[in-house]
Scaffold this motif. Structure first.
Motif: not given
Length: 218
Positions: A54-60, A80-83
């Protein structure tokens, strides 16, 4: 949770594989797919979660890595899926979570996927109402609330960011995911965020803007 056979996992590297579909009072369409070996949750018009991709959290989240040892309480508004849980687990961070979502069906899917021994409280509630009523202080607050591809109107208000500030620990961090659909609305939101959190970084990819906001040192 739907059993994933080796054949479905292999096929997912060619095309998304639908594992289950359902509807809820909030989302008429709620689909769980397997794509490239990983689960995805989507609605009729938006990808809600892509687990560890999940890019928003994978990047931040990597940008706040030095703060990981001090993260003990995490509030996630929009589950969501609790990313965020899966990504922090991958980094070896195991705080206590409060996961809030207005859709109980999403919460139940997320609950079945949490890493073993995760300390999590799942709350079915409107995110803003919960934020107004809760009295805890969080080291990390993740706001990932969408109706389709737009955030609810209350997210674009000074009152919302005042509530976020009140919920944050003295050196807490706010991560807010936003999709820029309207230039004027975005500029107004950006000004609002910088007024509340002068120490803010922005991560951009496509129409997504992720604000990483640090509470002012008391």
């Amino acid at each position: 949770m739907h059993q994933i056979t080796p054949g479905k996992r292999l096929l997912s590297f060619i095309t998304p594989v639908l594992l289950q579909t359902q509807s809820s009072g909030v989302h008429p369409v709620l689909d769980l797919h397997l794509y490239r070996g990983q689960l995805q949750l989507s609605t009729k018009d938006a990808l809600y979660s892509d687990l560890r991709r999940y890019r928003p959290l994978a990047k931040s989240l990597p940008t706040i890595r030095r703060h990981f040892p001090h993260i003990h309480q995490v509030l996630m508004l929009g589950t969501g899926l609790a990313a965020g849980v899966h990504l922090l687990h991958q980094y070896g961070v195991h705080p206590r979570y409060t996961l809030v979502d207005v859709d109980d069906s999403i919460l139940q899917i997320a609950a079945q996927l949490l890493p073993p021994h995760t300390d999590a409280e799942l709350v079915c509630a409107d995110a803003y109402q919960y934020l107004q009523q809760q009295r805890r202080h969080y080291d990390l607050l993740i706001v990932d609330i969408f109706l389709g591809q737009s955030v609810p109107d209350y997210v674009r208000t000074p009152a919302f960011f005042a509530q976020c500030q009140a919920a944050m620990a003295p050196q807490g961090i706010l991560i807010l995911n936003y999709i820029r659909n309207d230039r004027d609305q975005f500029l107004a939101l950006e000004a609002m965020i910088y007024a509340a959190f002068p120490d803010t970084d922005v991560i951009e990819f496509g129409v997504n803007h992720v604000f990483v906001c640090h509470a002012a040192v008391q």
